[in-house]
Design a protein around this motif. Structure first.
Motif, short mmCIF file in Angstrom:
data_model
loop_
_atom_site.label_atom_id
_atom_site.label_comp_id
_atom_site.label_asym_id
_atom_site.label_seq_id
_atom_site.Cartn_x
_atom_site.Cartn_y
_atom_site.Cartn_z
N CYS A 70 0.15 1.74 -1.85
CA CYS A 70 -0.22 3.12 -1.54
C CYS A 70 -0.43 3.87 -2.85
O CYS A 70 -0.04 3.40 -3.91
CB CYS A 70 0.85 3.81 -0.69
N ALA A 71 -1.02 5.05 -2.74
CA ALA A 71 -1.29 5.87 -3.92
C ALA A 71 -0.15 6.86 -4.14
O ALA A 71 0.40 7.40 -3.19
CB ALA A 71 -2.60 6.63 -3.74
N LEU A 72 0.18 7.09 -5.41
CA LEU A 72 1.20 8.08 -5.75
C LEU A 72 0.59 9.42 -6.15
O LEU A 72 1.31 10.40 -6.33
CB LEU A 72 2.06 7.55 -6.91
N MET A 73 -0.74 9.46 -6.29
CA MET A 73 -1.41 10.70 -6.66
C MET A 73 -2.81 10.72 -6.10
O MET A 73 -3.49 9.69 -6.11
CB MET A 73 -1.46 10.85 -8.18
N GLY A 93 1.24 2.45 -10.97
CA GLY A 93 0.99 2.45 -9.54
C GLY A 93 -0.45 2.86 -9.32
O GLY A 93 -1.27 2.80 -10.25
N MET A 94 -0.74 3.33 -8.12
CA MET A 94 -2.12 3.60 -7.73
C MET A 94 -2.39 5.09 -7.54
O MET A 94 -1.46 5.87 -7.35
CB MET A 94 -2.41 2.88 -6.40
N PRO A 115 -6.51 3.83 -0.87
CA PRO A 115 -6.71 5.02 -0.03
C PRO A 115 -5.48 5.46 0.76
O PRO A 115 -5.45 6.59 1.27
CB PRO A 115 -7.84 4.58 0.92
N PHE A 116 -4.45 4.64 0.87
CA PHE A 116 -3.26 5.02 1.62
C PHE A 116 -2.41 6.01 0.84
O PHE A 116 -2.20 5.85 -0.36
CB PHE A 116 -2.40 3.79 1.96
N LYS A 117 -1.88 7.03 1.54
CA LYS A 117 -0.98 7.98 0.89
C LYS A 117 0.44 7.43 0.89
O LYS A 117 0.78 6.52 1.66
CB LYS A 117 -1.05 9.35 1.56
N SER A 118 1.26 8.01 0.04
CA SER A 118 2.65 7.56 -0.09
C SER A 118 3.52 8.19 1.00
O SER A 118 3.11 9.10 1.70
CB SER A 118 3.20 7.94 -1.46
N ILE A 119 4.75 7.70 1.06
CA ILE A 119 5.74 8.32 1.94
C ILE A 119 6.28 9.58 1.26
O ILE A 119 6.02 9.81 0.07
CB ILE A 119 6.89 7.34 2.29
#
Length: 158
Positions: A70-73, A93-94, A115-119
């Motif tokens: 997932c992406a962190l930003m 990270g991504m 493209p996925f957002k983080s928790i």
């Protein structure tokens, strides 16, 4: 900013070279500043908080554990960095929203895009030494980054 190549020529014994594992994003191709750290895993709550609070001119270094899930930003967090005049961001990270970020006046190094957002749980640590890319990133030390690489120094060199 002085190019990393010139810094390496003049201060070789005072610099540590990060492994070239990153991709570069944003319009700002060079940046330098004091390191501020965040250590998280697939959770970007503390990343946002750091972007909102660290001093202007700082480089936010995010140890995301190298996760590519997932992406962190994304563009909204990058916009905070632009508005607060942060020097740059380095993420183990991504990121996502890379097309938008590439049009912003910010310099970001990350492992790539997802493209996925983080928790959003708020777990992690801030202002602690972190280790990735073969180097230790210590809060308060300096980082210099450009197209030729990323180097770290214990203090501001120029």
């Amino acid at each position: 900013m002085i190019p990393t190549t010139d810094l390496c020529d003049e201060f070789r014994d005072q610099l540590t070279l990060a492994k070239p594992i990153f991709r570069q994003f944003g319009l700002k191709r060079t940046f330098a500043g004091p390191i501020k750290t965040v250590k998280v895993f697939e959770d970007n709550v503390l990343v946002k908080k750091a972007l909102e609070t660290i001093p202007e001119g700082s480089v936010l270094v995010v140890d995301g554990g190298g996760s590519m899930r997932c992406a962190l930003m994304g563009d909204m967090l990058a916009e905070i960095a632009v508005n607060r005049n942060l020097a740059g961001i380095i993420i183990h990270g991504m990121i996502r929203d890379s097309q938008e970020i590439n049009e912003m006046n910010i310099g970001i190094f990350s492992l790539g895009t997802n493209p996925f957002k983080s928790i959003k749980e708020g777990k992690g640590e801030t202002d602690v030494p972190v280790e990735f890319a073969g180097v230790e990133w210590k809060p308060g030390e300096w980082v210099y980054a450009d197209e030729d690489g990323i180097v770290l120094a214990k203090e501001k060199l120029k």
